[in-house]
Structures are given as C-alpha cells and as structure tokens.
Design an enzyme around this catalytic site. Structure first.
Site, PDB file in Angstrom:
ATOM      1  N   ARG A   1      22.633  55.588  21.630  1.00 36.06           N
ATOM      2  CA  ARG A   1      21.433  55.811  20.776  1.00 36.06           C
ATOM      3  C   ARG A   1      20.535  53.723  21.233  1.00 36.06           C
ATOM      4  O   ARG A   1      19.443  54.397  21.903  1.00 36.06           O
ATOM      5  CB  ARG A   1      22.065  55.077  19.534  1.00 36.06           C
ATOM      6  CG  ARG A   1      20.658  55.273  18.642  1.00 36.06           C
ATOM      7  CD  ARG A   1      21.104  55.202  16.871  1.00 36.06           C
ATOM      8  NE  ARG A   1      22.474  54.285  16.705  1.00 36.06           N
ATOM      9  CZ  ARG A   1      22.280  53.007  16.712  1.00 36.06           C
ATOM     10  NH1 ARG A   1      20.898  53.199  16.828  1.00 36.06           N
ATOM     11  NH2 ARG A   1      23.603  52.683  16.161  1.00 36.06           N
TER      12      ARG A   1
ATOM     13  N   THR B   1      39.249  51.537  18.084  1.00 35.85           N
ATOM     14  CA  THR B   1      38.540  51.364  18.311  1.00 35.85           C
ATOM     15  C   THR B   1      37.017  50.545  17.478  1.00 35.85           C
ATOM     16  O   THR B   1      37.683  49.666  15.923  1.00 35.85           O
ATOM     17  CB  THR B   1      37.473  52.880  18.126  1.00 35.85           C
ATOM     18  OG1 THR B   1      36.721  52.868  17.178  1.00 35.85           O
ATOM     19  CG2 THR B   1      37.780  53.570  19.618  1.00 35.85           C
TER      20      THR B   1
ATOM     21  N   SER C   1      38.396  65.783  13.888  1.00 37.62           N
ATOM     22  CA  SER C   1      38.921  64.955  13.039  1.00 37.62           C
ATOM     23  C   SER C   1      40.349  66.118  11.732  1.00 37.62           C
ATOM     24  O   SER C   1      39.917  66.671  11.766  1.00 37.62           O
ATOM     25  CB  SER C   1      38.772  63.206  12.108  1.00 37.62           C
ATOM     26  OG  SER C   1      39.434  63.219  11.596  1.00 37.62           O
TER      27      SER C   1
ATOM     28  N   TYR D   1      32.875  61.294   5.616  1.00 34.70           N
ATOM     29  CA  TYR D   1      32.575  61.195   6.591  1.00 34.70           C
ATOM     30  C   TYR D   1      34.469  62.263   7.485  1.00 34.70           C
ATOM     31  O   TYR D   1      33.704  63.466   7.807  1.00 34.70           O
ATOM     32  CB  TYR D   1      34.494  60.221   7.109  1.00 34.70           C
ATOM     33  CG  TYR D   1      34.775  59.556   8.499  1.00 34.70           C
ATOM     34  CD1 TYR D   1      33.705  59.836  10.439  1.00 34.70           C
ATOM     35  CD2 TYR D   1      35.989  60.440   9.305  1.00 34.70           C
ATOM     36  CE1 TYR D   1      34.289  60.060  11.411  1.00 34.70           C
ATOM     37  CE2 TYR D   1      36.449  60.833  10.798  1.00 34.70           C
ATOM     38  CZ  TYR D   1      36.071  60.399  11.853  1.00 34.70           C
ATOM     39  OH  TYR D   1      36.247  60.895  12.881  1.00 34.70           O
TER      40      TYR D   1
ATOM     41  N   ASN E   1      28.481  54.710  24.758  1.00 35.12           N
ATOM     42  CA  ASN E   1      28.758  53.794  24.945  1.00 35.12           C
ATOM     43  C   ASN E   1      30.280  52.439  25.460  1.00 35.12           C
ATOM     44  O   ASN E   1      30.225  51.361  25.620  1.00 35.12           O
ATOM     45  CB  ASN E   1      27.444  52.475  24.876  1.00 35.12           C
ATOM     46  CG  ASN E   1      27.810  53.067  23.216  1.00 35.12           C
ATOM     47  OD1 ASN E   1      27.543  53.995  22.794  1.00 35.12           O
ATOM     48  ND2 ASN E   1      27.329  51.206  22.555  1.00 35.12           N
TER      49      ASN E   1
END
Length: 313
Positions: free
Chosen positions: A68, A271, A172, A232, A45
C-alpha cells in the site's frame, strides 16, 4: 504431560518435518514453473508476504511485490533485487477498487498476465486478550473485500497453462466455521455457510455486513459472533468461505485454462501484526503458501491447509 505440552510437542515435530521437506529440491519433472512465471504477492513489504515473495524469487519466478505504501514497498523489493532476484514493485491498495484496476491494467500491459496470485494483504488491530471492534470496518474491508476484489479483477488475467494458474489466500484457523472455541453461534447461519448448495457471495457479504451493522449499534456482543479477535476472525471466515465458493465457480473452466484456489493458515507468526508474539518464523509461515502454489500434478482446489496438511473448515 498436559494437553498444551502435547500440542507443543506435536507442533515442534511437524515443524522439524517441514524444515526437512524444504531442503528437498523440486525435480525437473515437478517444476512446472520458470523465470517466465509471474507471481503477484499482496502486502509483501514485510512479514509473511515478504517471505513468500522471497521464496518464490529464490525458486526463479518473476515476482511482483506489492504494498500500500510506495516507499516501504520499493525498499523491500530493493532488498531482494540486491540479492540478484527477479522482483519488481508496484503500489497496490487492496481496499481501493481504483488502485486494483490501475494495478491490473499495468500488469496486463507489462506482463500480459499472471500465473500465481497470493492474497496476503491483511490487518488486525487486536493483541493478547484484546477484542476491540473499533477498526472492524477496516479489518473486514481489507481482509475480505480486498481479497475478494483482487480475485475478481485478477482472475481474467490468469494465463492459460497445462498446470493451471494458482490462487492462495492467506487466512487463519480463527476463521473456521466449526472451530470448537471460536465459531459463529447462529447454527442456522453456520449450516448455510457450510452447505455448498446454499453458499453464495450474497450470503457471505450479508453475514459480514450484518456484523458491521451490529458493531455500529453496539449489539454485536450478543450477536453470536466468534469470541476471539471477533472482527479479524469473521473476516477470515469470509475469506475461507469465499475460497470454497470460487473453487466451485472456477471448476467449470476447460482443461488448459484451470485455476486452482486454496487458503491456508500460516500459524501464529512473529510479525508486526502479532506484536512479535508468535511462535513461528516468517519463513515457516510462508512455507505452505509456496508449497500450495507449486503443487505439481496434484490439482487441489477449494481446500484449507496448515503446515502442508489439509484441515477442516
């Protein structure tokens, strides 16, 4: 010139090279895809996922954009549809196995199967020098278990073809096993995860579960885990190792039913996830995912990439 300046210069040079490569159209010989090719992009999205969906659609694919949250996903799909692109939306929460099953059933009934899967959905709750593990369970469940469950559920729906189906996992460099500054301190565990003979799904699951248990009892700081964005980084390390594992599992499939799976680092992208602090645009961050999905006559699997180049795990 210092090391940082040289690295910045190299990065800028490579960015310019890729910008030039993106202007070169695929030849008819290279184009194995068509408007009948179905690509699924999770978490699409906004950000990198939206741009991956956008670039796929610009190349003429039929794209299933998932999110989601239904409202923002529908709005994102509408933006692309208004540009004349063949994009459809379906709600999908990769943390919820039931949501994944519903999505897979809908895909099967609507399209019969898919050709490309990009696992982009992911979360990160740290920024700058923060290293909180307050949301560690959500990070691990979304980034690793969500990706893993999507691969397991969607693999049976990947359509046979001479070119092979493609899975691309957005990962990543922070999840590298042997990164100089951000790696698992336990040498024995690192070697087990690195060795294809000892690598297993159980070992990967056990590694992230052990971390989450230490988060709960407060001992994680002395557990030898990655030092930067610990939750992460570990979630992406799990994605990277699972990519290698699945490449081996899928390698036995017969010709005409091949599935190639790779992962890549999009870089530090501007982002919402990075708080808009990155130095790479979403268009640039999406590039290697699209390039990997489109690789013609070059059947690469189980590798890790950044800026259209293979890098070490």
């Amino acid at each position: 010139m210092g090391n940082k300046e040289r690295a910045k210069e190299r990065r800028e040079k490579r960015r310019q090279e890729i910008s030039f490569l993106r202007t070169i159209p695929y030849s008819d010989h290279q184009r194995w895809w068509s408007s009948d090719t179905i690509a699924v992009v999770t978490g699409a999205n906004r950000g990198i996922g939206f741009e991956i969906a956008h670039q796929f659609a610009l190349h003429g694919l039929t794209v299933i954009l998932t999110s989601r949250e239904t409202k923002v996903g529908e709005e994102a799909a509408k933006v692309l549809q208004q540009g004349g692109l063949n994009v459809v939306f379906h709600q999908l929460d990769v943390v919820d196995p039931f949501s994944i099953e519903l999505f897979a059933d809908w895909v099967k009934q609507t399209f019969g199967g898919i050709d490309i899967l990009v696992n982009n959905a992911g979360v990160n709750f740290n920024a700058g020098s923060d290293n909180s593990v307050e949301f560690a369970e959500k990070v691990i469940c979304t980034n690793y278990f969500g990706t893993k469950n999507m691969i397991k559920t969607m693999t049976p729906l990947m359509r046979p073809s001479a070119s092979g189906a493609r899975i691309v996992n957005v990962s990543s460099r922070l999840g590298r096993l042997n990164g100089r500054r951000n790696r698992i301190g336990n040498l024995s565990l690192r070697q087990q995860l690195e060795d294809d003979d000892s690598l297993s799904e159980e070992l990967i699951d056990q590694t992230v579960t052990s971390f989450l248990e230490q988060v709960k009892d407060g001992s994680w700081t002395s557990g030898g885990w990655p030092q930067v964005f610990t939750d992460y980084s570990l979630s992406k390390l799990a994605v990277n190792t699972f990519t290698r594992l699945m490449s081996r599992v899928l390698s036995d499939r017969p010709e005409g039913q091949k599935i190639y799976i790779n992962c890549y680092c999009p870089g530090w992208v501007k982002t919402a996830m990075t708080g808009w602090a990155g130095h790479t645009s979403p268009e640039e961050g999406a590039d290697t995912a699209v390039w990997l999905a489109f690789l013609p006559d070059q059947f690469v699997s189980g590798k890790f990439f950044a800026e259209r180049r293979e890098i070490n795990y």
